[in-house]
Scaffold this active site. Structure first.
Site, PDB file in Angstrom:
ATOM      1  N   HIS A 186      -1.705  10.730  -0.855  1.00  0.00           N
ATOM      2  CA  HIS A 186      -1.963   9.395  -1.360  1.00  0.00           C
ATOM      3  C   HIS A 186      -2.013   9.395  -2.883  1.00  0.00           C
ATOM      4  O   HIS A 186      -1.478   8.517  -3.539  1.00  0.00           O
ATOM      5  CB  HIS A 186      -3.312   8.941  -0.790  1.00  0.00           C
ATOM      6  CG  HIS A 186      -3.505   7.473  -0.837  1.00  0.00           C
ATOM      7  ND1 HIS A 186      -2.823   6.625   0.004  1.00  0.00           N
ATOM      8  CD2 HIS A 186      -4.284   6.706  -1.615  1.00  0.00           C
ATOM      9  CE1 HIS A 186      -3.191   5.390  -0.266  1.00  0.00           C
ATOM     10  NE2 HIS A 186      -4.068   5.409  -1.240  1.00  0.00           N
TER      11      HIS A 186
ATOM     12  N   GLU B 167       0.823  -1.224   0.000  1.00  0.00           N
ATOM     13  CA  GLU B 167       0.000   0.000   0.000  1.00  0.00           C
ATOM     14  C   GLU B 167       0.853   1.268   0.000  1.00  0.00           C
ATOM     15  O   GLU B 167       1.658   1.477   0.918  1.00  0.00           O
ATOM     16  CB  GLU B 167      -0.939  -0.009   1.224  1.00  0.00           C
ATOM     17  CG  GLU B 167      -1.877   1.199   1.222  1.00  0.00           C
ATOM     18  CD  GLU B 167      -2.998   1.118   2.256  1.00  0.00           C
ATOM     19  OE1 GLU B 167      -3.408   0.005   2.623  1.00  0.00           O
ATOM     20  OE2 GLU B 167      -3.449   2.195   2.681  1.00  0.00           O
TER      21      GLU B 167
HETATM   22  C1  MEV Z   1      -6.071   3.586   4.771  1.00  0.00           C
HETATM   23  O1  MEV Z   1      -5.409   2.397   4.415  1.00  0.00           O
HETATM   24  C2  MEV Z   1      -6.126   3.756   6.283  1.00  0.00           C
HETATM   25  C3  MEV Z   1      -6.973   4.923   6.790  1.00  0.00           C
HETATM   26  O2  MEV Z   1      -8.283   4.835   6.275  1.00  0.00           O
HETATM   27  C4  MEV Z   1      -6.995   4.821   8.300  1.00  0.00           C
HETATM   28  C5  MEV Z   1      -7.968   5.763   8.989  1.00  0.00           C
HETATM   29  O3  MEV Z   1      -8.974   6.170   8.387  1.00  0.00           O
HETATM   30  O4  MEV Z   1      -7.708   6.049  10.173  1.00  0.00           O
HETATM   31  C6  MEV Z   1      -6.403   6.251   6.364  1.00  0.00           C
END
Ligand code: MEV
Length: 406
Positions: free
Chosen positions: A360, A68
């Site tokens: 991201h 990821e």
């Molecule tokens: C994504 O892999 C993880 C998050 O959704 C965690 C969160 O929302 O605390 C960013």
């Protein structure tokens, strides 16, 4: 830096020198063939290094295996913000696991419970006789608890053998012990034993981490308040708690996998522990201290080992364990907790400020550019353009690549 330059930097920073090369090596097919059945190939996952971690006064580079994007950057970012408050401080309960022995068909379950407890010393000795090596290293059976559980098919008596597993994850050790005890438990109770197996709700193998994040380093008191608001929802709403804990496990699973440990065991333990009060909740807590700084804490079961399993076989795992400078499995479990806290903090900070999509998306754009065949510099140019346009699609990436190559 290129991956080779990074590896060199890790070799220097860790003081491991050429020894660190192991971490950059791949598992060989012949090794894989001895690990699982019907092997036909290997499935590779990127291995990166999270930086900035100061844990119990020690600077530690964290190996993370994950597919990821953003996870390694976020963990490093969180760790950077914890440094101003002295980094992460950890503690643990020690490495005690449970094996369950399920006794069915007893007429007097409470009587059977007492009968088992009356034979506690004999049963614990029998368990220890199965693993003299573990006992030699200071581990072995440390307790016996018995529960009477009402089920859909009638009452059951469930004996829990508690075993200090030292540097082993412990599944093999406790399963062997539970199987060895079963015939005696049947004889004592007159019941029939079915299950004899470890519990992954390792609530006697808890790891904890705490960090103070100075408000100035986070972007002010408003950000502290935003994080507390976000975390408060995860405490009481399972829909949010699942995502909150998923983010924690982004970091934890990546480190657990990099060290060749059983990711599913740790995940099962974490989620079951999160639901221990009857409502699925978050594994972390956030508060404001008297100075207005953010205090983050995490507590969860972390059943990891340094002996057995892939940890001693997989070259990357061997390298990862060396890089972490571990003295015991307990050390690893506490680092795992610190990484989970850092990962969670970084996600909450991003979510309560600009959101996570900007950072991201830049990484995602690079992935997309690479997928359409862009190479080297082309990837950065195409990714930057798509991120600026806020249009990150395969079509657009292919179009931009054609323009670049025209
Ligand atoms: C994504 O892999 C993880 C998050 O959704 C965690 C969160 O929302 O605390 C960013």
């Amino acid at each position: 830096m290129t991956p080779a330059e990074r590896l060199q930097a890790v070799a220097e920073a860790s003081g491991l020198g050429p020894e660190v090369d192991q971490i950059g090596q791949a598992l060989r097919l012949d090794q894989a063939d001895k690990m699982v059945e019907n092997v036909i190939g290997l499935f590779q996952v990127p291995l990166g290094i999270a930086t900035n971690f100061l844990i119990d006064g020690r600077d530690i580079l964290i190996p993370m295996a994950t597919e990821e994007p953003s996870v390694i950057a976020a963990a490093s970012n969180g760790a950077r913000m914890a440094r101003g408050g002295g980094g992460f401080v950890t503690s643990s309960t020690g490495p005690v696991m449970r094996a369950q022995i399920q006794v069915t068909g007893v007429f007097d379950p409470y009587g059977a419970k007492h009968l088992i407890l009356e034979h506690k010393d004999e049963l614990m000795k029998m368990a220890n006789d199965k693993d003299p090596l573990l006992v030699k290293y200071g581990g072995g059976a440390v307790g016996l608890e018995v529960q009477v559980i009402d089920s859909r098919v009638g009452p059951m008596v469930v004996a829990h053998l508690l075993v200090d597993c030292r540097d082993a994850m412990g599944a093999n050790a406790v399963n062997t012990m539970a199987e060895a005890l079963a015939p005696t438990v049947e004889r004592i109770t007159g019941g029939r034993v079915y299950l004899r197996i470890i519990s992954n709700l390792a609530d006697r193998r808890l790891a904890r981490a705490r960090a103070v994040f100075p408000k100035e380093d986070l972007g002010g008191e408003e950000v502290v308040d935003g994080i507390i608001q976000a975390a408060a929802l995860a405490e009481v709403d399972p829909y949010r708690a699942a995502t909150h804990n998923k983010g924690i496990m982004n970091g934890i699973t990546a480190l657990v996998l990099a060290t060749g440990n059983d990711t599913r065991a740790v995940e099962a333990g974490a989620h079951a522990y999160a639901a221990r009060a009857g409502l699925y909740s978050s594994l972390t807590r956030y508060e404001k201290n008297s100075n207005g700084d953010l205090v983050g804490t995490i507590e969860l079961p972390v059943a990891v080992g340094l002996v057995g399993g892939a940890t001693r076989v997989h070259p990357v795992a061997i390298g990862a364990v060396k890089l972490l400078g571990l003295k015991s499995a307990d050390d690893l479990s506490r680092i795992v907790a610190a990484v989970g806290l850092s990962q969670n903090f970084a996600a909450l900070r991003a979510l309560s400020t600009e959101g996570i999509q900007r950072g991201h998306m830049t990484l995602h754009a690079k992935n997309i550019a690479a997928q359409v065949g862009a190479k080297g510099e082309q990837i950065d140019i195409i990714a930057a353009k798509m991120a600026a346009e806020k249009k990150i699609t395969m079509d657009r990436a292919a179009e931009l690549l054609r323009e670049l190559e025209a």
